[in-house]
Motif scaffolding. Structure first.
Motif, PDB file in Angstrom:
ATOM      1  N   LYS A 178       0.833  -1.212   0.000  1.00  0.00           N
ATOM      2  CA  LYS A 178       0.000   0.000   0.000  1.00  0.00           C
ATOM      3  C   LYS A 178       0.869   1.263   0.000  1.00  0.00           C
ATOM      4  O   LYS A 178       0.532   2.269  -0.637  1.00  0.00           O
ATOM      5  N   ARG A 181       8.026   0.801 -11.026  1.00  0.00           N
ATOM      6  CA  ARG A 181       7.163   1.281  -9.949  1.00  0.00           C
ATOM      7  C   ARG A 181       7.827   2.389  -9.131  1.00  0.00           C
ATOM      8  O   ARG A 181       7.731   2.413  -7.901  1.00  0.00           O
ATOM      9  N   ALA A 210       2.106   1.786  -3.588  1.00  0.00           N
ATOM     10  CA  ALA A 210       1.064   2.388  -4.428  1.00  0.00           C
ATOM     11  C   ALA A 210       0.913   3.878  -4.118  1.00  0.00           C
ATOM     12  O   ALA A 210       0.698   4.698  -5.021  1.00  0.00           O
ATOM     13  N   GLU A 258       3.860   5.726  -5.737  1.00  0.00           N
ATOM     14  CA  GLU A 258       3.643   5.801  -7.182  1.00  0.00           C
ATOM     15  C   GLU A 258       2.654   6.912  -7.532  1.00  0.00           C
ATOM     16  O   GLU A 258       2.859   7.680  -8.475  1.00  0.00           O
ATOM     17  N   ASP A 259       1.581   6.981  -6.777  1.00  0.00           N
ATOM     18  CA  ASP A 259       0.549   7.991  -7.017  1.00  0.00           C
ATOM     19  C   ASP A 259       1.091   9.405  -6.793  1.00  0.00           C
ATOM     20  O   ASP A 259       0.803  10.321  -7.568  1.00  0.00           O
TER      21      ASP A 259
END
Length: 202
Positions: free
Chosen positions: A32, A67, A35, A38-39
């Motif tokens: 998590k 990533r 992610a 990355e965002d």
């Protein structure tokens, strides 16, 4: 599988079960966090990180394949994001994502701040840790890694390992380099069997 092969599985102790659950929990929060990083790279807050990566020759294709991410320059940006999803501070400390200060009464803070983030994966492609490259000139250390944890042991990990496995099988060799950028550059140049060490562990 054991039943089909006529084998009896060893019984797991309560300690084994708890250890497995703990590892699964830490892996879940590491994924998590990956992610989230990355965002953030793709949001306005990640503009300086995108510019830095572009200057090093790494565009959106490399961001996606490897990533790559960005840790914003906030003391509790990641920890606030993950605790809202149900993470405990204890789990995030154990996963190496936040730092528990030695001074009593002080709240933990995010380990990675204002850094380009490189996720480190195990052979099964699960995120187990991170490397972070400082963006500010006076930011020390230049590279910061996740500390040892129940899921991340530096002596057993290489950056780029799952991505390199097929190329290693085909070529019969592995090219070991020092830096994350070195590994990505070699993979882009057609030498996908490149791996980077995690600090000085090797």
């Amino acid at each position: 599988l054991a039943r089909d092969a006529g084998l009896e599985l060893p019984k797991q102790s309560e300690g084994d079960v708890q250890q497995y659950r703990k590892r699964t929990t830490l892996l879940d929060w590491a994924e998590k966090a990956c992610a989230f990083f990355e965002d953030q790279l793709r949001r306005p807050v990640g503009a300086d990180a995108r510019e830095y990566l572009s200057k090093r020759g790494f565009g959106p294709e490399a961001w996606k394949r490897h990533r790559l991410g960005f840790a914003p320059d906030g003391w509790r940006t990641l920890s606030d994001h993950l605790t809202k999803q149900g993470a405990t501070l204890e789990d995030l400390i154990e996963a190496g994502l936040i730092v528990q200060p030695e001074e009593a009464g002080k709240a933990p803070w995010d380990r990675f701040r204002n850094r380009v983030i490189f996720p480190i994966e195990d052979a099964r492609g699960r995120t187990i840790g991170f490397g972070g490259r400082a963006l500010a000139q006076d930011q020390e250390p230049k590279y910061l890694n996740t500390p040892e944890s129940p899921v991340y042991r530096k002596r057993e990990a290489f950056y780029g390992f799952p991505d390199a496995l097929e190329s290693i099988r085909r070529s019969g060799r592995a090219i070991v380099v020092e830096g994350y950028f070195d590994r990505i550059a070699l993979a882009r140049a057609g030498m996908g069997e490149a791996l980077a060490t995690c600090g000085t562990a090797l």
